[in-house]
Design a protein around this motif. Structure first.
Motif, mmCIF file in Angstrom:
data_model
loop_
_atom_site.group_PDB
_atom_site.id
_atom_site.type_symbol
_atom_site.label_atom_id
_atom_site.label_comp_id
_atom_site.label_asym_id
_atom_site.label_seq_id
_atom_site.Cartn_x
_atom_site.Cartn_y
_atom_site.Cartn_z
ATOM 1 N N LYS A 6 0.883 -1.260 -0.147
ATOM 2 C CA LYS A 6 -0.027 -0.061 -0.037
ATOM 3 C C LYS A 6 0.738 1.268 -0.027
ATOM 4 O O LYS A 6 1.912 1.205 0.627
ATOM 5 C CB LYS A 6 -0.732 0.077 1.354
ATOM 6 C CG LYS A 6 -1.906 -0.933 1.349
ATOM 7 C CD LYS A 6 -2.826 -0.963 2.351
ATOM 8 C CE LYS A 6 -3.820 -1.900 2.330
ATOM 9 N NZ LYS A 6 -4.578 -1.850 3.716
ATOM 10 N N CYS A 7 0.394 2.244 -0.581
ATOM 11 C CA CYS A 7 0.996 3.515 -0.476
ATOM 12 C C CYS A 7 1.153 3.992 1.137
ATOM 13 O O CYS A 7 0.404 3.988 1.698
ATOM 14 C CB CYS A 7 0.158 4.551 -1.173
ATOM 15 S SG CYS A 7 0.817 6.289 -1.125
ATOM 16 N N ASP A 18 6.857 0.906 -11.318
ATOM 17 C CA ASP A 18 7.388 1.723 -12.458
ATOM 18 C C ASP A 18 8.872 1.440 -12.381
ATOM 19 O O ASP A 18 9.663 2.137 -11.556
ATOM 20 C CB ASP A 18 7.030 3.320 -12.496
ATOM 21 C CG ASP A 18 7.733 3.878 -13.575
ATOM 22 O OD1 ASP A 18 7.999 3.387 -14.388
ATOM 23 O OD2 ASP A 18 7.483 5.247 -13.527
ATOM 24 N N GLY A 19 9.428 0.406 -13.087
ATOM 25 C CA GLY A 19 10.742 0.282 -13.172
ATOM 26 C C GLY A 19 11.273 -0.202 -11.586
ATOM 27 O O GLY A 19 10.801 -1.132 -11.065
ATOM 28 N N THR A 20 12.150 0.580 -11.053
ATOM 29 C CA THR A 20 12.358 0.259 -9.659
ATOM 30 C C THR A 20 11.809 1.059 -8.520
ATOM 31 O O THR A 20 12.019 0.615 -7.458
ATOM 32 C CB THR A 20 13.916 0.623 -9.472
ATOM 33 O OG1 THR A 20 14.208 2.091 -9.538
ATOM 34 C CG2 THR A 20 14.952 -0.315 -10.588
ATOM 35 N N GLN A 21 10.489 1.538 -8.928
ATOM 36 C CA GLN A 21 9.938 2.307 -7.893
ATOM 37 C C GLN A 21 8.625 1.760 -8.032
ATOM 38 O O GLN A 21 7.793 1.271 -8.881
ATOM 39 C CB GLN A 21 10.071 3.830 -8.465
ATOM 40 C CG GLN A 21 11.066 4.425 -8.282
ATOM 41 C CD GLN A 21 11.072 5.951 -8.233
ATOM 42 O OE1 GLN A 21 10.428 6.545 -9.128
ATOM 43 N NE2 GLN A 21 11.603 6.610 -7.244
ATOM 44 N N GLU A 30 5.892 8.582 -4.956
ATOM 45 C CA GLU A 30 6.716 7.476 -5.705
ATOM 46 C C GLU A 30 7.941 7.147 -4.420
ATOM 47 O O GLU A 30 8.294 7.836 -3.621
ATOM 48 C CB GLU A 30 7.462 8.155 -6.938
ATOM 49 C CG GLU A 30 6.400 8.599 -7.815
ATOM 50 C CD GLU A 30 7.351 9.123 -8.998
ATOM 51 O OE1 GLU A 30 8.456 9.012 -9.082
ATOM 52 O OE2 GLU A 30 6.656 9.589 -9.878
ATOM 53 N N TRP A 31 8.085 5.710 -4.468
ATOM 54 C CA TRP A 31 9.113 5.311 -3.595
ATOM 55 C C TRP A 31 9.881 4.216 -3.998
ATOM 56 O O TRP A 31 9.353 3.485 -4.800
ATOM 57 C CB TRP A 31 8.405 5.038 -2.252
ATOM 58 C CG TRP A 31 7.764 4.047 -1.949
ATOM 59 C CD1 TRP A 31 8.029 2.600 -1.512
ATOM 60 C CD2 TRP A 31 6.387 3.827 -2.326
ATOM 61 N NE1 TRP A 31 6.996 2.058 -1.449
ATOM 62 C CE2 TRP A 31 5.681 2.681 -2.065
ATOM 63 C CE3 TRP A 31 5.512 4.810 -2.962
ATOM 64 C CZ2 TRP A 31 4.317 2.213 -2.207
ATOM 65 C CZ3 TRP A 31 3.908 4.361 -3.079
ATOM 66 C CH2 TRP A 31 3.629 3.135 -2.756
ATOM 67 N N SER A 36 11.496 0.347 0.513
ATOM 68 C CA SER A 36 10.347 -0.228 1.286
ATOM 69 C C SER A 36 10.589 -1.434 1.902
ATOM 70 O O SER A 36 10.050 -1.712 3.112
ATOM 71 C CB SER A 36 9.125 -0.030 0.523
ATOM 72 O OG SER A 36 8.931 -1.198 -0.302
ATOM 73 N N ALA A 37 11.267 -2.309 1.309
ATOM 74 C CA ALA A 37 11.790 -3.609 1.983
ATOM 75 C C ALA A 37 12.722 -3.511 3.005
ATOM 76 O O ALA A 37 12.400 -4.165 4.041
ATOM 77 C CB ALA A 37 12.458 -4.446 0.812
#
Ligand code: ZN
Length: 112
Positions: A6-7, A18-21, A30-31, A36-37
């Protein structure tokens, strides 16, 4: 459910990759996937036996613990109900009968 997180900003479940994000379509946050991991991992609190603790768990104290700023001692074997995990050196927030609200180190408790 698509397995995406979730955001972290608005809690939206419509996150997309989106790619690595990760991108949130609702608040445009965007993160990075890596960040996040890492944040998720840092939040894991384990007891003296390596069991993962969670909010609401009951734990048992495995060592006499002096209560900061008083002469009280939390004795070995004291049951502590409904713990709450917090950030910091003392990572458990709780209320103990006869003592009151205090913080414990996860290394000195085990899951009941
Ligand atoms: Zn969002």
């Amino acid at each position: 459910m698509n397995g995406l997180p979730k955001c972290p900003q608005c809690g939206s479940e419509f996150t997309y990759e989106d790619g690595t994000q990760y991108v949130c379509p609702e608040c445009a946050h965007e993160w990075s996937k890596d960040a996040s991991a890492a944040a998720d991992e840092a939040k894991i609190v384990r007891d003296a036996n390596g069991n993962v603790l969670a909010d609401g768990d009951t734990v048992t104290v495995i060592k006499d613990l002096k209560v900061k700023g008083s002469s009280l001692v939390v004795k070995v074997g004291t049951k502590v109900k409904n713990i709450r995990l917090v950030e910091g050196d003392h990572d458990i927030d709780c209320k103990i009968d006869g003592v009151g609200a205090m913080q414990l180190k996860s290394a000195f408790v085990k899951k009941a």
